[in-house]
Enzyme design. Structure first.
Site, short mmCIF file in Angstrom:
data_model
loop_
_atom_site.label_atom_id
_atom_site.label_comp_id
_atom_site.label_asym_id
_atom_site.label_seq_id
_atom_site.Cartn_x
_atom_site.Cartn_y
_atom_site.Cartn_z
CB THR A 1 -2.00 3.67 -4.06
OG1 THR A 1 -2.47 4.84 -3.38
CG2 THR A 1 -1.79 4.02 -5.53
N GLY A 2 -5.09 3.66 -3.51
CA GLY A 2 -6.35 4.29 -3.88
C GLY A 2 -6.15 5.69 -4.40
CG ASP B 159 -1.58 1.32 1.47
OD1 ASP B 159 -2.31 1.75 0.57
OD2 ASP B 159 -1.38 1.92 2.54
CE LYS B 160 0.04 7.22 -2.79
NZ LYS B 160 0.13 8.21 -1.69
CB THR B 161 -1.59 6.46 1.89
OG1 THR B 161 -1.82 6.96 0.58
CG2 THR B 161 -1.73 7.59 2.89
CG ASP C 47 -1.20 2.54 6.78
OD1 ASP C 47 -1.68 2.41 5.63
OD2 ASP C 47 -1.10 3.63 7.35
CE LYS D 88 -5.87 -0.06 -1.56
NZ LYS D 88 -5.16 0.54 -0.41
CG ASP E 198 -4.15 -0.89 3.19
OD1 ASP E 198 -4.38 -0.68 1.99
OD2 ASP E 198 -3.52 -0.09 3.91
#
Length: 657
Positions: free
Chosen positions: A489-490, A339-341, A536, A517, A540
């Site tokens: 990522t969203g 995940d990115k954020t 996180d 996802k 997710d």
């Protein structure tokens, strides 16, 4: 089950102690033969061993029934077979069959196996509380507007579509709906993965569980109950948990083969000696010896104790293993989806670029912007002020500060009229900035604000979710291990493209909603890759459960942590390759340990069968039991070897990586 195994272990151990004291064979081995003897001692030993067999051995006996019903004989079958053969044979000897009893071996085998299973279960944290943590994202009550405009506090379950609720600054939005009055920014990063607060005004949708920003808004309730976005995420997590597959335990696979060896070897031994013309009691004694010696004590401890060493070792390094079988699966991971954020990035808005115009320098632009924004609570303002502080830029206190609704802020800084505004403000006032640097920053999906001094645009400040310094190194390590890193990522395609370019991702998925996802994870798995998911946020959680191995960043939400198999306490992406490396090393050590624990069978089983009987070498059941106990010592050596080597290997791996 943990409490049950602990209780059975301690009670069985207490019953084993006097059984050992009354054992004639053990007294003989210790040179105490006759000193502890008393009339009827054999029957006392029988009674104590029977209690241990019935009470302590019950989980293994019922496990044997379950495994045979499923046609998957494993550790329970092997243990139940060994203790039953030993107990039944010894009972026959007590009541007249020629031979030696070894109830003490039956009791100690049960004790060891109970201890192993207790340790094994303690390494797994039990049922996930993910669904509870998800539900807690919603507030308990809402401020519902009456027809006369007054407010009433009501529980969420009484809200209906069409109701209007007031959401004050800093509060959580109670239900999915539409903004009908007011303007604000909403932080929904935990729900959708968007890295920056989203501006919301009249007619914009909002999600229950998101956190309202600086302005009060009135929301018309659109969806309630099971129809809400958050409830749908809860359902996704629940379904994924129910359908999650588990790999078969390594010890069970070893036990299956040993079970076949024990049954086959024992049967062949019995038939062979009967065919050779020996009496049934002798042939039975040979069979019992083979079947008892095939089940090493250490097999019940070899895997659980190695895992216990690995989990404690990893815990000291900030890697919490919640699911042992998932930790075992981590060795097979071929792709890691990040995940990115909040995972690859810090999850906070920060300044990435400052563009100076009109002959100004970057520090001057940052000074004007920070001075004005020091009086604002907006996340963009906080990012600019923090950037000035980090870069050692001092700024004066502004005068006449005022917010420009939905567009920025204005005030006077050291006698200069300063504005920090959005691109929309420039458009509305006929201002334009023709600079390729600013265009490039906007194309990267960054948030760009403009600094005006006395009506002129003197600079631009670009902000984005700050990339963790450790992320690039984590990806380099994974690639060196032959593992493919993927970003999910969203966030928008522009932001995802920029982050992927900065970190060197070869593949990424952008604008992916939470329900998509988990589907994306399954798509990657269909390529034949074992997949680990690192995330996180609430968004997710379904993907963490869908992956072969779910890894949560420790600084993330409770629901992400509860949905994961492994938790990285330090929120450091570099721990991902470390956990994979540790899983690979642990598996190697478990295999080696099982070889230590069972390798003696290659010599002991033929001796137990009586292949050297003509040479005068004959292994009695009691001596076979002693050799089985010796295997525990061999296994213990293996465990110590594993512990030392795993620790050294982990340290070396950590230092190398």
């Amino acid at each position: 089950m943990v409490d049950d195994f602990r209780r059975r272990f301690w009670i069985s151990l207490a019953l084993t102690a006097p059984a050992l004291a009354t054992s004639e064979m053990l007294q003989h081995l210790l040179g105490l033969r006759g000193t502890l003897a008393f009339p009827g001692d054999r029957y006392v030993e029988f009674a104590l061993a029977s209690a241990v067999y019935v009470y302590g051995g019950r989980p293994f006996l019922t496990g044997l029934v379950d495994e045979l019903r499923q046609r998957l004989p494993g550790m329970m079958t092997l243990v139940a077979l060994a203790i039953t053969v030993a107990y039944a044979y010894s009972t026959l000897v007590v009541f007249g069959l020629p031979g030696n009893v070894f109830f003490w071996e039956t009791a100690t085998l049960i004790d060891i196996m109970l201890l192993g299973h207790w340790i094994e279960m303690r390494s797994v944290l039990g049922a996930s509380r993910a669904l509870e943590q998800l539900v807690r994202l919603l507030p308990a009550e809402a401020h519902r507007l009456r027809g006369d405009g007054s407010l009433e506090e009501v529980p969420l379950d009484v809200l209906r579509p069409g109701d209007r609720v007031l959401v004050k600054p800093g509060e959580k939005i109670p239900m999915d709906g539409l903004v009908v009055q007011g303007r604000t920014s909403v932080n929904q990063a935990m729900l959708t993965g968007e890295s920056q607060p989203v501006e919301k005004g009249k007619g914009d949708p909002v999600i229950g569980g998101a956190v309202n920003g600086e302005g009060a808004i009135t929301v018309a309730v659109k969806r309630t109950g099971a129809e809400t976005y958050l409830s749908q995420v809860v359902e996704l997590v629940r379904r994924a948990q129910e359908t999650r597959s588990r790999t078969q335990d390594l010890a069970d696979r070893a036990a299956l083969w040993l079970t076949l060896v024990a049954i086959g070897g024992g049967t062949v031994t019995l038939v062979a000696w009967l065919a050779a013309g020996r009496e049934f009691s002798f042939a039975l004694e040979r069979m019992v010896t083979v079947m008892v010696i095939t089940c090493p004590h250490a097999l019940g401890l070899a895997v659980p104790l190695v895992v216990a060493v690995s989990t404690s070792l990893s815990a000291r390094s900030g890697l919490l293993i919640r699911d042992r079988s998932a930790f075992e699966r981590a060795r097979e991971v071929a792709a890691v989806v990040f995940d990115k954020t909040g995972t690859l990035t810090e999850g906070r808005f920060g300044v990435t670029d400052v563009v100076a115009l009109e002959g100004r320098d970057e520090r001057d632009v940052l000074r004007l912007g920070a001075a004005l924004e020091s009086r604002s609570e907006h996340p963009i303002a906080a990012g600019i002020v923090q950037a000035a502080t980090e870069r050692g830029v001092t700024y004066p206190v502004p005068d006449d500060f005022a917010a420009i609704a939905g567009k920025g802020a204005q005030g006077t800084v050291a006698g200069v009229k300063v504005k920090v505004v959005s691109p929309g403000f420039l458009t509305a006032h006929g201002l334009a900035v023709a600079d390729s640097r600013v265009t490039r920053l906007a194309d990267q999906g960054k948030t760009v604000v403009y600094v005006l001094a006395d009506g002129k645009v003197v600079g631009a400040i670009a902000l984005a979710d700050i990339i963790r310094p450790e992320s690039r190194e984590a990806l380099d390590r994974l690639k060196a291990m032959g593992i493919k890193p993927i970003m999910l990522t969203g966030d928008s395609s522009a932001v995802a493209r920029w982050v992927a370019g900065e970190l060197g991702f070869d593949e990424y998925f952008a604008e992916v909603l939470p329900d998509q996802k988990a589907a994306t994870i399954n798509d990657v798995k269909r390529r034949g890759l074992a997949v680990a998911m690192v995330g996180d946020g609430v968004n997710d959680a379904p993907a963490l459960v869908a992956a072969d191995v779910g890894i949560a960043i420790g600084a993330g939400t409770d629901v992400a942590i509860e949905s994961a198999d492994i938790v990285l306490v330090r929120s450091d992406p570099r721990d991902v390759p470390v956990i994979v490396g540790l899983a690979r090393a642990t598996y190697r050590k478990m295999v080696q340990n099982l070889w230590w624990a069972t390798g003696y069978n290659a010599v002991a089983i033929p001796l137990a069968a009586g292949v050297l009987a003509r040479a005068g070498i004959l292994l009695s059941p009691a001596l076979g039991a002693v050799l089985m106990s010796v295997s525990t010592v061999v296994g213990a050596r293996g465990r110590r070897d594993v512990s030392a080597r795993s620790t050294d290997g982990y340290a070396a791996s950590d230092e190398h990586e």
